[in-house]
Design a protein around this motif. Structure first.
Motif, PDB file in Angstrom:
ATOM      1  N   PHE A  52       0.852  -1.193   0.000  1.00 19.48           N
ATOM      2  CA  PHE A  52       0.000   0.000   0.000  1.00 19.48           C
ATOM      3  C   PHE A  52       0.887   1.242   0.000  1.00 19.48           C
ATOM      4  O   PHE A  52       1.166   1.822   1.042  1.00 19.48           O
ATOM      5  CB  PHE A  52      -0.902  -0.018   1.243  1.00 19.48           C
ATOM      6  N   PRO A  53       1.365   1.667  -1.164  1.00 19.12           N
ATOM      7  CA  PRO A  53       2.235   2.848  -1.220  1.00 19.12           C
ATOM      8  C   PRO A  53       1.482   4.113  -0.850  1.00 19.12           C
ATOM      9  O   PRO A  53       0.311   4.289  -1.215  1.00 19.12           O
ATOM     10  CB  PRO A  53       2.679   2.878  -2.677  1.00 19.12           C
ATOM     11  N   THR A  54       2.158   5.010  -0.125  1.00 16.30           N
ATOM     12  CA  THR A  54       1.587   6.306   0.228  1.00 16.30           C
ATOM     13  C   THR A  54       2.685   7.360   0.171  1.00 16.30           C
ATOM     14  O   THR A  54       3.859   7.047  -0.047  1.00 16.30           O
ATOM     15  CB  THR A  54       0.973   6.321   1.644  1.00 16.30           C
ATOM     16  N   SER A  55       2.310   8.595   0.421  1.00  9.60           N
ATOM     17  CA  SER A  55       3.252   9.705   0.417  1.00  9.60           C
ATOM     18  C   SER A  55       3.796  10.002   1.809  1.00  9.60           C
ATOM     19  O   SER A  55       4.474  11.007   2.006  1.00  9.60           O
ATOM     20  CB  SER A  55       2.576  10.964  -0.140  1.00  9.60           C
ATOM     21  N   GLY A  56       3.519   9.157   2.793  1.00 15.06           N
ATOM     22  CA  GLY A  56       3.997   9.392   4.148  1.00 15.06           C
ATOM     23  C   GLY A  56       5.479   9.102   4.303  1.00 15.06           C
ATOM     24  O   GLY A  56       6.103   8.446   3.456  1.00 15.06           O
ATOM     25  N   SER A  57       6.048   9.567   5.396  1.00 17.96           N
ATOM     26  CA  SER A  57       7.448   9.275   5.687  1.00 17.96           C
ATOM     27  C   SER A  57       7.613   7.781   5.938  1.00 17.96           C
ATOM     28  O   SER A  57       6.651   7.073   6.227  1.00 17.96           O
ATOM     29  CB  SER A  57       7.907  10.055   6.920  1.00 17.96           C
ATOM     30  N   ALA A  58       8.846   7.308   5.837  1.00 16.38           N
ATOM     31  CA  ALA A  58       9.101   5.874   5.981  1.00 16.38           C
ATOM     32  C   ALA A  58       8.658   5.362   7.341  1.00 16.38           C
ATOM     33  O   ALA A  58       8.054   4.284   7.445  1.00 16.38           O
ATOM     34  CB  ALA A  58      10.580   5.580   5.751  1.00 16.38           C
ATOM     35  N   GLN A  59       8.947   6.104   8.403  1.00 19.53           N
ATOM     36  CA  GLN A  59       8.550   5.655   9.743  1.00 19.53           C
ATOM     37  C   GLN A  59       7.035   5.642   9.893  1.00 19.53           C
ATOM     38  O   GLN A  59       6.452   4.684  10.397  1.00 19.53           O
ATOM     39  CB  GLN A  59       9.173   6.555  10.807  1.00 19.53           C
ATOM     40  N   ALA A  60       6.385   6.719   9.442  1.00 20.03           N
ATOM     41  CA  ALA A  60       4.926   6.781   9.546  1.00 20.03           C
ATOM     42  C   ALA A  60       4.280   5.709   8.680  1.00 20.03           C
ATOM     43  O   ALA A  60       3.249   5.128   9.049  1.00 20.03           O
ATOM     44  CB  ALA A  60       4.433   8.161   9.140  1.00 20.03           C
ATOM     45  N   GLN A  61       4.889   5.399   7.535  1.00 24.86           N
ATOM     46  CA  GLN A  61       4.339   4.379   6.650  1.00 24.86           C
ATOM     47  C   GLN A  61       4.297   3.021   7.320  1.00 24.86           C
ATOM     48  O   GLN A  61       3.348   2.251   7.125  1.00 24.86           O
ATOM     49  CB  GLN A  61       5.184   4.320   5.371  1.00 24.86           C
ATOM     50  N   ARG A  62       5.294   2.710   8.124  1.00 27.34           N
ATOM     51  CA  ARG A  62       5.296   1.422   8.823  1.00 27.34           C
ATOM     52  C   ARG A  62       4.097   1.310   9.754  1.00 27.34           C
ATOM     53  O   ARG A  62       3.404   0.289   9.789  1.00 27.34           O
ATOM     54  CB  ARG A  62       6.605   1.240   9.587  1.00 27.34           C
ATOM     55  N   GLU A  63       3.853   2.358  10.516  1.00 31.14           N
ATOM     56  CA  GLU A  63       2.695   2.332  11.418  1.00 31.14           C
ATOM     57  C   GLU A  63       1.391   2.330  10.622  1.00 31.14           C
ATOM     58  O   GLU A  63       0.425   1.635  10.990  1.00 31.14           O
ATOM     59  CB  GLU A  63       2.732   3.524  12.371  1.00 31.14           C
ATOM     60  N   PHE A  64       1.369   3.084   9.545  1.00 29.67           N
ATOM     61  CA  PHE A  64       0.172   3.144   8.715  1.00 29.67           C
ATOM     62  C   PHE A  64      -0.182   1.766   8.165  1.00 29.67           C
ATOM     63  O   PHE A  64      -1.348   1.333   8.219  1.00 29.67           O
ATOM     64  CB  PHE A  64       0.392   4.135   7.567  1.00 29.67           C
ATOM     65  N   VAL A  65       0.803   1.060   7.614  1.00 27.66           N
ATOM     66  CA  VAL A  65       0.527  -0.242   7.019  1.00 27.66           C
ATOM     67  C   VAL A  65       0.062  -1.229   8.082  1.00 27.66           C
ATOM     68  O   VAL A  65      -0.858  -2.021   7.853  1.00 27.66           O
ATOM     69  CB  VAL A  65       1.756  -0.774   6.258  1.00 27.66           C
ATOM     70  N   THR A  66       0.680  -1.185   9.273  1.00 30.65           N
ATOM     71  CA  THR A  66       0.192  -2.044  10.359  1.00 30.65           C
ATOM     72  C   THR A  66      -1.261  -1.703  10.686  1.00 30.65           C
ATOM     73  O   THR A  66      -2.076  -2.588  10.947  1.00 30.65           O
ATOM     74  CB  THR A  66       1.062  -1.904  11.608  1.00 30.65           C
ATOM     75  N   GLY A  67      -1.587  -0.408  10.658  1.00 30.57           N
ATOM     76  CA  GLY A  67      -2.968   0.001  10.893  1.00 30.57           C
ATOM     77  C   GLY A  67      -3.918  -0.551   9.851  1.00 30.57           C
ATOM     78  O   GLY A  67      -5.019  -1.011  10.181  1.00 30.57           O
ATOM     79  N   VAL A  68      -3.523  -0.525   8.588  1.00 33.83           N
ATOM     80  CA  VAL A  68      -4.388  -1.050   7.532  1.00 33.83           C
ATOM     81  C   VAL A  68      -4.537  -2.565   7.666  1.00 33.83           C
ATOM     82  O   VAL A  68      -5.632  -3.113   7.487  1.00 33.83           O
ATOM     83  CB  VAL A  68      -3.851  -0.668   6.142  1.00 33.83           C
ATOM     84  N   LEU A  69      -3.440  -3.249   7.986  1.00 31.84           N
ATOM     85  CA  LEU A  69      -3.522  -4.695   8.215  1.00 31.84           C
ATOM     86  C   LEU A  69      -4.529  -5.004   9.322  1.00 31.84           C
ATOM     87  O   LEU A  69      -5.355  -5.904   9.193  1.00 31.84           O
ATOM     88  CB  LEU A  69      -2.142  -5.242   8.587  1.00 31.84           C
ATOM     89  N   ALA A  70      -4.453  -4.253  10.420  1.00 28.50           N
ATOM     90  CA  ALA A  70      -5.403  -4.450  11.518  1.00 28.50           C
ATOM     91  C   ALA A  70      -6.820  -4.096  11.082  1.00 28.50           C
ATOM     92  O   ALA A  70      -7.791  -4.774  11.443  1.00 28.50           O
ATOM     93  CB  ALA A  70      -4.983  -3.621  12.726  1.00 28.50           C
ATOM     94  N   LEU A  71      -6.949  -3.037  10.295  1.00 33.18           N
ATOM     95  CA  LEU A  71      -8.263  -2.611   9.807  1.00 33.18           C
ATOM     96  C   LEU A  71      -8.912  -3.711   8.985  1.00 33.18           C
ATOM     97  O   LEU A  71     -10.128  -3.961   9.101  1.00 33.18           O
ATOM     98  CB  LEU A  71      -8.091  -1.342   8.970  1.00 33.18           C
ATOM     99  N   HIS A  72      -8.136  -4.391   8.161  1.00 30.47           N
ATOM    100  CA  HIS A  72      -8.683  -5.473   7.348  1.00 30.47           C
ATOM    101  C   HIS A  72      -9.224  -6.614   8.211  1.00 30.47           C
ATOM    102  O   HIS A  72     -10.085  -7.375   7.746  1.00 30.47           O
ATOM    103  CB  HIS A  72      -7.618  -6.011   6.398  1.00 30.47           C
ATOM    104  N   SER A  73      -8.726  -6.750   9.429  1.00 32.88           N
ATOM    105  CA  SER A  73      -9.230  -7.783  10.335  1.00 32.88           C
ATOM    106  C   SER A  73     -10.236  -7.233  11.341  1.00 32.88           C
ATOM    107  O   SER A  73     -10.516  -7.872  12.355  1.00 32.88           O
ATOM    108  CB  SER A  73      -8.059  -8.460  11.065  1.00 32.88           C
ATOM    109  N   PHE A  74     -10.781  -6.051  11.059  1.00 41.36           N
ATOM    110  CA  PHE A  74     -11.760  -5.396  11.939  1.00 41.36           C
ATOM    111  C   PHE A  74     -11.206  -5.220  13.348  1.00 41.36           C
ATOM    112  O   PHE A  74     -11.969  -5.198  14.329  1.00 41.36           O
ATOM    113  CB  PHE A  74     -13.077  -6.184  11.999  1.00 41.36           C
ATOM    114  N   TRP A  75      -9.903  -5.092  13.465  1.00 43.85           N
ATOM    115  CA  TRP A  75      -9.261  -4.848  14.760  1.00 43.85           C
ATOM    116  C   TRP A  75      -9.147  -3.334  14.915  1.00 43.85           C
ATOM    117  O   TRP A  75      -8.075  -2.761  14.827  1.00 43.85           O
ATOM    118  CB  TRP A  75      -7.898  -5.527  14.791  1.00 43.85           C
TER     119      TRP A  75
END
Length: 363
Positions: A52-75
């Motif tokens: 899931f590419p985005t325009s965020g910084s590398a550090q923020a992108q890591r947290e963002f992707v973990t958030g999306v992974l959790a979102l996909h599991s309704f967590w």
């Protein structure tokens, strides 16, 4: 909007963006320094794999992707923590605000309560204020996500209309970016959440499942494709179609209690009660670990998994195991009382489980 409605593709030029592929194990970022809102974040959460590419910084992108992974599991709670962390790491990261708003989407009504619409609208209003002030950055593609979530929580319209408008916007986004598996996954989920969607209607099921199956073929560890396919196949008619995903989903996302629980929806239709029991044992234990790790109150544990465990035990004649569910309810009730924590929905859940046990267990 109907499921068969024709939507013209929306093609917009892309911009350069950070392209980061993250697997389930995510690097820690010293998030303790971000303050109390980020306390308790785990740096190793196996939740699947997405691109899931985005325009965020590398550090923020890591947290963002973990958030999306959790979102996909309704967590939603874990996802929200991650998106808030991403905002703190990169204040101009517009998609981190999109993600926070999406934690209130509650597409299939898996989280009880009526406050989600209000809370989601508040996040979108905050996002819009920051955007109007020029403080957020977006690519053209990311603006498509932002515009869609604006429709999802648009003021002055009914929840049903919001869902229809959001689904239409996500269909446009998915058509405009056919290589974006996240747009495809979220568009599919949006169709499933429409008031008229019927999992017993073959045309409805095929309209959603065909696209999700394509995502699954491209990425066998995509938690959204796996999860949403289990939901769309969650009927006696189509359950056998979901057995492949049921065998995989819990293995690729074992940090999520919901991911561990979901295969039991398929197992139940197929009479696989031992598997139902095992899935929900794992699910409840995962929720206990998360509740303890994050310091949340006891009422945030996944008692839905206990409900399904109890049902499976009673059907299998495992009455000692069923009794242990009752013992667990007693222990949690006493702990909530002694800690003077909020009860949440625990009393209603416990009453229903005790009534079922009393009606079905031998004297």
């Amino acid at each position: 909007m109907t499921l068969s409605q024709s939507l013209s593709p929306w093609v917009v030029p892309g911009r350069r963006h950070v392209r980061t592929r993250l697997v389930a194990v995510v690097c820690g970022l010293g998030l303790a320094a971000l303050g109390a809102a980020q306390e308790g974040l785990d740096d190793t959460l196996p939740l699947g794999t997405i691109d899931f590419p985005t325009s965020g910084s590398a550090q923020a992108q890591r947290e963002f992707v973990t958030g999306v992974l959790a979102l996909h599991s309704f967590w939603y709670e874990e996802a929200r923590d991650r998106f808030v962390a991403a905002q703190a790491l990169d204040p101009s990261f517009g998609m981190a605000h999109w993600g926070e708003a999406m934690t209130y989407d509650n597409a299939l009504g898996t989280v009880p309560g009526a406050e989600h619409e209000i809370l989601g609208a508040e996040v979108v209003a905050r996002m819009d204020a920051l955007d109007a002030a020029g403080e957020l950055e977006w690519t053209e593609r990311e603006r498509g996500y932002a515009n869609a979530v604006r429709r999802r929580f648009a003021p002055g319209t009914s929840p049903g209309t919001r869902r229809e408008d959001y689904a239409a916007a996500m269909e446009v986004l998915a058509a405009g970016y056919p290589g974006d598996d996240e747009a495809a996954a979220f568009a599919s989920l949006a169709l499933m959440a429409l008031p008229g969607f019927d999992r017993e209607q073959a045309l409805h099921v095929v309209a959603v499942a065909s696209r999700l199956e394509e995502v699954y073929e491209r990425n066998r560890e995509h938690p959204g494709a796996l999860h949403y396919l289990l939901h769309v196949y969650d009927t006696p008619t189509f359950a056998m179609m979901g057995l492949r995903q049921a065998r995989v989903y819990a293995e690729i996302a074992p940090a999520s209690s919901h991911a561990l629980h979901m295969p039991s929806h398929i197992f139940r239709h197929l009479g696989m009660w031992a598997e139902v029991a095992a899935s929900n044992e794992d699910s409840y234990e995962a929720s206990v670990r998360w509740q303890e790790r994050t310091g949340r109150p006891l009422n945030t544990r996944d008692f839905h998994a206990l409900d399904w465990s109890l049902d499976a035990y009673l059907r299998l004649g495992r009455f000692d195991d069923a009794r242990r569910v009752m013992d667990e309810l007693d222990a949690v009730e006493e702990a909530i009382r002694s800690r003077q924590e909020e009860w949440g929905q625990f009393p209603e859940i416990a009453e229903a489980l005790r009534a079922y046990y009393a009606s079905a267990a031998p004297p």
